[in-house]
Design an enzyme around this catalytic site. Structure first.
Site, PDB file in Angstrom:
ATOM      1  N   SER A   7       0.841  -1.199   0.000  1.00 39.64           N
ATOM      2  CA  SER A   7       0.000   0.000   0.000  1.00 39.64           C
ATOM      3  C   SER A   7       0.874   1.246   0.000  1.00 39.64           C
ATOM      4  CB  SER A   7      -0.888   0.018   1.237  1.00 39.64           C
ATOM      5  OG  SER A   7      -1.434   1.315   1.388  1.00 39.64           O
ATOM      6  N   HIS A  32      -1.089  -1.235  -4.300  1.00 42.87           N
ATOM      7  CA  HIS A  32      -2.383  -0.978  -3.654  1.00 42.87           C
ATOM      8  C   HIS A  32      -2.531   0.529  -3.425  1.00 42.87           C
ATOM      9  CE1 HIS A  32      -5.769  -2.280  -1.054  1.00 42.87           C
ATOM     10  NE2 HIS A  32      -5.412  -1.282  -0.248  1.00 42.87           N
ATOM     11  N   ASP A  34      -4.757   3.405  -1.860  1.00 38.69           N
ATOM     12  CA  ASP A  34      -5.821   3.674  -0.887  1.00 38.69           C
ATOM     13  C   ASP A  34      -6.409   5.053  -1.124  1.00 38.69           C
ATOM     14  OD1 ASP A  34      -6.019   1.375   0.884  1.00 38.69           O
ATOM     15  OD2 ASP A  34      -3.952   1.828   1.456  1.00 38.69           O
ATOM     16  N   MET A  36      -8.976   7.757  -0.140  1.00 39.93           N
ATOM     17  CA  MET A  36      -9.822   8.137   1.013  1.00 39.93           C
ATOM     18  C   MET A  36     -10.336   9.555   0.805  1.00 39.93           C
ATOM     19  SD  MET A  36      -7.561   6.773   4.201  1.00 39.93           S
ATOM     20  CE  MET A  36      -6.654   5.216   4.151  1.00 39.93           C
ATOM     21  N   HIS A  65      -8.300   0.662  -3.972  1.00 43.36           N
ATOM     22  CA  HIS A  65      -9.202   0.435  -2.841  1.00 43.36           C
ATOM     23  C   HIS A  65      -9.917   1.747  -2.544  1.00 43.36           C
ATOM     24  CE1 HIS A  65      -9.398  -0.638   1.769  1.00 43.36           C
ATOM     25  NE2 HIS A  65     -10.591  -0.549   1.218  1.00 43.36           N
ATOM     26  N   MET A  67     -12.126   3.983  -0.566  1.00 41.05           N
ATOM     27  CA  MET A  67     -12.787   4.238   0.719  1.00 41.05           C
ATOM     28  C   MET A  67     -13.450   5.597   0.605  1.00 41.05           C
ATOM     29  SD  MET A  67      -9.762   2.734   3.120  1.00 41.05           S
ATOM     30  CE  MET A  67      -8.583   2.873   1.787  1.00 41.05           C
ATOM     31  N   MET A 136     -11.157  -6.427   5.395  1.00 43.32           N
ATOM     32  CA  MET A 136     -10.394  -5.452   6.177  1.00 43.32           C
ATOM     33  C   MET A 136     -10.072  -6.046   7.548  1.00 43.32           C
ATOM     34  SD  MET A 136      -9.790  -2.890   4.293  1.00 43.32           S
ATOM     35  CE  MET A 136      -8.925  -1.969   5.573  1.00 43.32           C
ATOM     36  N   ASP A 174      -6.311  -6.842   4.218  1.00 47.26           N
ATOM     37  CA  ASP A 174      -5.694  -5.512   4.286  1.00 47.26           C
ATOM     38  C   ASP A 174      -5.754  -4.970   5.705  1.00 47.26           C
ATOM     39  OD1 ASP A 174      -4.917  -2.885   3.884  1.00 47.26           O
ATOM     40  OD2 ASP A 174      -6.559  -2.376   2.531  1.00 47.26           O
TER      41      ASP A 174
HETATM   42  C1  DX5 Z   1      -6.267   1.182   5.679  1.00 46.83           C
HETATM   43  C2  DX5 Z   1      -5.758   0.893   4.299  1.00 46.83           C
HETATM   44  C3  DX5 Z   1      -4.624  -0.030   4.251  1.00 46.83           C
HETATM   45  C4  DX5 Z   1      -3.385   0.483   4.948  1.00 46.83           C
HETATM   46  C5  DX5 Z   1      -2.673  -0.691   5.498  1.00 46.83           C
HETATM   47  O1  DX5 Z   1      -7.473   1.843   5.590  1.00 46.83           O
HETATM   48  O2  DX5 Z   1      -6.792   0.332   3.510  1.00 46.83           O
HETATM   49  O3  DX5 Z   1      -4.323  -0.402   2.915  1.00 46.83           O
HETATM   50  O4  DX5 Z   1      -2.529   1.175   4.113  1.00 46.83           O
HETATM   51  O5  DX5 Z   1      -1.607  -0.239   6.253  1.00 46.83           O
HETATM   52  P1  DX5 Z   1      -0.822  -1.205   7.241  1.00 46.83           P
HETATM   53  O6  DX5 Z   1      -0.278  -2.320   6.429  1.00 46.83           O
HETATM   54  O7  DX5 Z   1       0.214  -0.315   7.814  1.00 46.83           O
HETATM   55  O8  DX5 Z   1      -1.840  -1.671   8.253  1.00 46.83           O
HETATM   56 ZN    ZN Z   2      -6.327  -0.540   1.528  1.00 42.89          ZN
END
Ligand code: DX5
Ligand code: ZN
Length: 215
Positions: A7, A32, A34, A36, A65, A67, A136, A174
């Site tokens: 990620s 990956h 993320d 947000m 991903h 969110m 998750m 994840d």
């Molecule tokens: C959290 C993200 C993850 C995050 C994971 O909302 O979806 O992808 O980056 O980070 P680690 O591996 O540090 O838990």
């Molecule tokens: Zn993620």
């Protein structure tokens, strides 16, 4: 071999191109991304322009991903860069099927994710339409949190569905993944491990990726 999807939430955002090249050199299978929006989760990370920039800097498939609330408004633009686009069930409860259809019409793999508090059985009816289910193992919203054990039962549930129905839906996990928690996920049936802080914040990125791939 287990697939690894680092990620970039934990990457150096000022050097994203270089970070992507390092991931590729060191054997990552996906990148990956993320996304947000400050609404579905508190933090705001980046949008389509960053995902497109990542794509220009790597030949690895992008695992996007989302969110975000109302992801249906943005699905098509994320599909332009992503190889897998994953939505949160909690954000599209009433339009899961049409969202999956939109992704697939773009020729992209469709994923559906559940937060730690959501019962995996709520999305079983969609398994037959999905390319990937994302479990998750932390509350979505930030990196560096501790792995939640209740995700293991969800992984086992999905694996059992795959075995019974002979489907090749991918199971991705994840949050809080390292070599130890990753081992437990793979034993439970996970195909793809997402890892942020374990890959980027340790001493040796190459070793971290290799340690997950061999699980
Ligand atoms: C959290 C993200 C993850 C995050 C994971 O909302 O979806 O992808 O980056 O980070 P680690 O591996 O540090 O838990
Ligand atoms: Zn993620």
């Amino acid at each position: 071999m287990t697939s690894v999807s680092p990620s970039i939430l934990s990457a150096d955002f000022a050097n994203m191109g270089e970070e992507c090249k390092r991931l590729e050199t060191f054997g990552a299978d996906y990148i990956h991304c993320d996304v947000m929006d400050g609404s579905f989760v508190n933090q705001i990370t980046f949008g389509q322009k960053m995902v497109a920039a990542v794509k220009r800097n790597t030949s690895l498939p992008l695992d996007v991903h989302l969110m975000i609330v109302e992801p249906q408004r943005h699905i098509e633009s994320f599909c332009d860069a992503g190889s897998i686009v994953t939505l949160h069930y909690e954000a599209v409860k009433n339009s899961v099927k049409s969202c999956i259809k939109l992704i697939k019409e773009k020729g992209v793999k469709a994923g559906l994710s559940v937060k730690p508090g959501t019962d995996i059985r709520e999305i079983e009816e969609y398994f037959c339409l999905l390319d990937l289910v994302l479990i998750m193992s932390v509350e979505p919203g930030k990196g560096g949190q501790s792995f939640m054990d209740n995700s293991l039962d969800k992984i086992r549930y999905c694996k059992n569905y795959k075995d019974v129905n002979s489907t090749d839906m991918l199971i991705e996990v994840d949050g809080g993944i390292n070599d130890k928690t990753g081992r437990r996920c793979v034993d439970a049936g996970a195909d793809i491990l997402v890892a942020g802080s374990y890959v980027f914040n340790g001493k040796d990125m190459k070793e971290a990726i290799a340690s997950l791939k061999k699980l």
